[in-house]
Structures are given as structure tokens and as C-alpha cells.
Write an enzyme that holds these catalytic residues in place. Structure first.
Site, short mmCIF file in Angstrom:
data_model
loop_
_atom_site.label_atom_id
_atom_site.label_comp_id
_atom_site.label_asym_id
_atom_site.label_seq_id
_atom_site.Cartn_x
_atom_site.Cartn_y
_atom_site.Cartn_z
N ASP A 1 36.71 -0.79 0.83
CA ASP A 1 37.50 0.43 0.88
C ASP A 1 38.70 0.11 1.77
O ASP A 1 38.55 -0.10 2.98
CB ASP A 1 36.67 1.57 1.46
CG ASP A 1 37.44 2.87 1.61
OD1 ASP A 1 38.68 2.87 1.43
OD2 ASP A 1 36.82 3.89 1.93
N LYS B 1 54.52 4.69 -2.23
CA LYS B 1 55.17 3.46 -2.67
C LYS B 1 56.52 3.27 -1.99
O LYS B 1 56.95 2.13 -1.73
CB LYS B 1 55.33 3.46 -4.19
CG LYS B 1 54.02 3.40 -4.95
CD LYS B 1 53.21 2.17 -4.62
CE LYS B 1 52.04 1.97 -5.57
NZ LYS B 1 51.23 0.77 -5.25
N TYR C 1 52.28 9.69 -4.92
CA TYR C 1 52.37 8.28 -5.32
C TYR C 1 53.75 7.72 -4.96
O TYR C 1 53.86 6.63 -4.38
CB TYR C 1 52.11 8.18 -6.82
CG TYR C 1 52.20 6.80 -7.40
CD1 TYR C 1 51.08 5.97 -7.43
CD2 TYR C 1 53.39 6.33 -7.95
CE1 TYR C 1 51.15 4.70 -7.98
CE2 TYR C 1 53.47 5.06 -8.50
CZ TYR C 1 52.35 4.25 -8.52
OH TYR C 1 52.43 2.99 -9.07
N ASN D 1 47.17 -4.60 -3.54
CA ASN D 1 47.33 -4.02 -4.87
C ASN D 1 46.56 -2.73 -5.07
O ASN D 1 46.92 -1.93 -5.94
CB ASN D 1 46.87 -5.05 -5.92
CG ASN D 1 46.69 -4.44 -7.28
OD1 ASN D 1 47.66 -4.15 -7.98
ND2 ASN D 1 45.44 -4.23 -7.67
N GLY E 1 42.82 -3.86 -14.14
CA GLY E 1 44.27 -3.74 -14.23
C GLY E 1 45.05 -4.90 -13.66
O GLY E 1 44.73 -6.08 -13.87
N ILE E 2 46.10 -4.58 -12.92
CA ILE E 2 47.00 -5.59 -12.36
C ILE E 2 46.25 -6.52 -11.41
O ILE E 2 46.44 -7.75 -11.43
CB ILE E 2 48.20 -4.93 -11.66
CG1 ILE E 2 49.11 -4.25 -12.71
CG2 ILE E 2 49.00 -5.93 -10.86
CD1 ILE E 2 50.23 -3.43 -12.10
N THR F 1 47.50 -0.53 -17.90
CA THR F 1 46.28 -0.61 -17.09
C THR F 1 45.43 0.62 -17.34
O THR F 1 45.91 1.64 -17.84
CB THR F 1 46.62 -0.66 -15.58
OG1 THR F 1 47.23 0.58 -15.21
CG2 THR F 1 47.57 -1.82 -15.27
N PRO F 2 44.15 0.57 -16.98
CA PRO F 2 43.32 1.77 -17.11
C PRO F 2 43.89 2.96 -16.35
O PRO F 2 43.77 4.11 -16.80
CB PRO F 2 41.97 1.32 -16.54
CG PRO F 2 41.93 -0.15 -16.77
CD PRO F 2 43.35 -0.62 -16.59
#
Length: 253
Positions: A60, A157, A153, A87, A17-18, A190-191
Site C-alpha cells: 500500500d 498529477k 486526479y 506508477n 495496466g501500465i 488499461t483496466p
């Protein structure tokens, strides 16, 4: 082009992804890249594709000891880092009524505590650098407007957004050569975004040209802004928050 020539960068969640796009773009711009991910196979393949400018490390981001090891292994192998991109992340769809405490804690452990650990180790490592250094934290549009189906999430964020400013101001007050900014992407192809539980659909976004409102962005749309914020060209920019959202923030829902 070589906007990052001579720079050493650590990019977390670089296996897909990103993060993958950022690592590839940084290397293309001349940086030496430490690509970390919890999925060792993914970062090993990425580093093999990039070549000698990339070094893969399994990490991790919730493990404080591993953070110290990543910085130490970077110093021993290449030198002291100048760039950190926080990220690594995940998304667990759940509203305030559905989200379990375990889901909330896991999400925040990775995307808020993990960013805290990254920033802390980066500041300690970079504060005596002899050239400008940059911390880039991947937040989200969820931090600016909230996403009700993604409660944990959004909370994580939002914390990243505020913490970024505190880190930036601390570095200014201490006269450290470190800038810290946050990026706030909307839907990027992205996935993670295309997984069934999130539900993004449609064609792959183009790499050039304008993207219609409501469509997914390309990972390069984020990676290119990361290059600018990692480079010395953005020397006057810190404590900032930068939407990468195709104007979605200012459109009615």
C-alpha cells in the site's frame, strides 16, 4: 536486448495496466524487478509469468512503514535498487462541484503522498550507488492541461509534476547519481481507463504502426520510454516532463 542489464528496479502498481507492462519490459531488458501492488494476487501472477527476474511484494503506497520495508526487502533479496517507477494510482471521476473531501484525500494519498514517500526512500537508498540511478514518476496529461471531470486526479498529477523537478534539482545540487523525470500519458488502454466510470471504448490499440489522433495508446508506448529513462542512455536528462499523448496536447479540444 539488455539496456537494463545489472539494474534493480522497483515498480509500484505493477499488477495491471501500465505498471505491468513496465515490469515485463524491464525484465525483458535485463533488469531484476521488484513488482509491488496492493493486489497481491496480481503481482504474484505477474512475477510467476516473468520468472526468476521478478519478485512480487504487496504494498500500500500510502503506508510509510511499508515503503521502508520494500526497500529493505529488496536490498536483502537482490541488492540496492537503481530504479524506482512510481506508477500506482486510481481515478475517481468527480468535478470541483462533485468531488468529496474524502475522495480528494484518498486520491492524493495514493498518487501524491505515495510518490513523495517513494521518492524520499529512493533518494536515501540510491544516493551512494556506484552507478547512475533513475526515479520515474507517472504523472499525466491532466497535469499539463487539466481534466475537469477528474478534479482530484488532476490535482495529484500536477503535484507529481512539480515534485519531480524539486527532487531532480535536489539530487543535482547534492551531486547524487540520481535522475528524476516525469511521464505524462494521455489515454492509455488499461483496466483503469476502461472502467465504466471513466468510459473509454473502442478496439484495442495496435502494438505497431501509427495511432490515429484521439485513440487510446498501448501500455508499451509508456513502457518503452520508461526503459530509456531508466537506462544510462538518458544520463543527461533530469527534471524533464515527457508527454506520451500522440500529439493531443497541441490539438484544440
Amino acid at each position: 536486448m539488455s539496456r537494463l542489464e545489472g539494474k534493480i528496479a522497483i515498480v509500484t502498481g505493477a499488477g495491471s495496466g501500465i505498471g505491468k507492462a513496465i515490469a515485463e519490459t524491464f525484465a525483458n531488458e535485463g533488469a531484476k524487478v521488484i513488482a509491488t501492488d496492493i493486489n497481491a494476487d496480481n503481482v504474484n501472477k505477474l512475477a510467476a509469468a516473468i520468472g526468476p527476474q521478478a519478485m512480487p511484494l504487496q504494498q500500500d503506497v500510502t503506508d510509510p512503514v511499508r515503503w521502508q520495508e520494500v526497500f529493505e526487502e529488496t536490498r536483502k533479496a537482490i541488492g540496492n535498487p537503481h530504479i524506482l517507477v512510481n506508477n500506482a494510482g486510481l481515478v475517481i471521476p468527480a468535478s470541483i462541484e462533485d468531488c468529496t473531501l474524502d475522495e480528494f484525500r484518498l486520491t492524493n494519498a495514493i498518487m501524491l503522498e505515495g510518490v513523495f514517500l517513494g521518492c524520499q526512500n529512493a533518494v536515501r537508498a540510491m544516493k551512494n550507488n556506484d552507478q547512475p540511478s533513475s526515479i520515474i514518476n507517472l504523472s499525466s496529461m491532466a497535469a499539463l492541461q487539466g481534466y475537469s471531470p477528474f478534479l482530484a486526479y488532476s490535482a495529484a498529477k500536477g503535484g507529481v509534476r512539480s515534485m519531480t523537478k524539486s527532487v531532480a534539482l535536489h539530487c543535482k545540487e547534492k551531486n547524487y547519481p540520481i535522475r528524476c523525470n516525469s511521464l505524462h500519458p494521455a489515454g492509455i488502454d488499461t483496466p483503469m481507463v476502461r472502467q465504466d466510470t471513466v468510459g473509454a471504448r473502442g478496439d484495442l490499440p495496435p502494438t505497431t504502426g501509427m495511432i490515429p489522433l484521439g485513440e487510446l495508446g498501448h501500455t508499451n508506448d509508456v513502457a518503452e520510454l520508461c526503459v530509456y529513462l531508466a537506462s544510462d542512455a538518458s544520463r543527461f536528462m533530469t527534471a524533464g516532463e515527457y508527454p506520451v499523448d500522440n500529439g493531443a496536447l497541441y490539438q484544440p479540444s
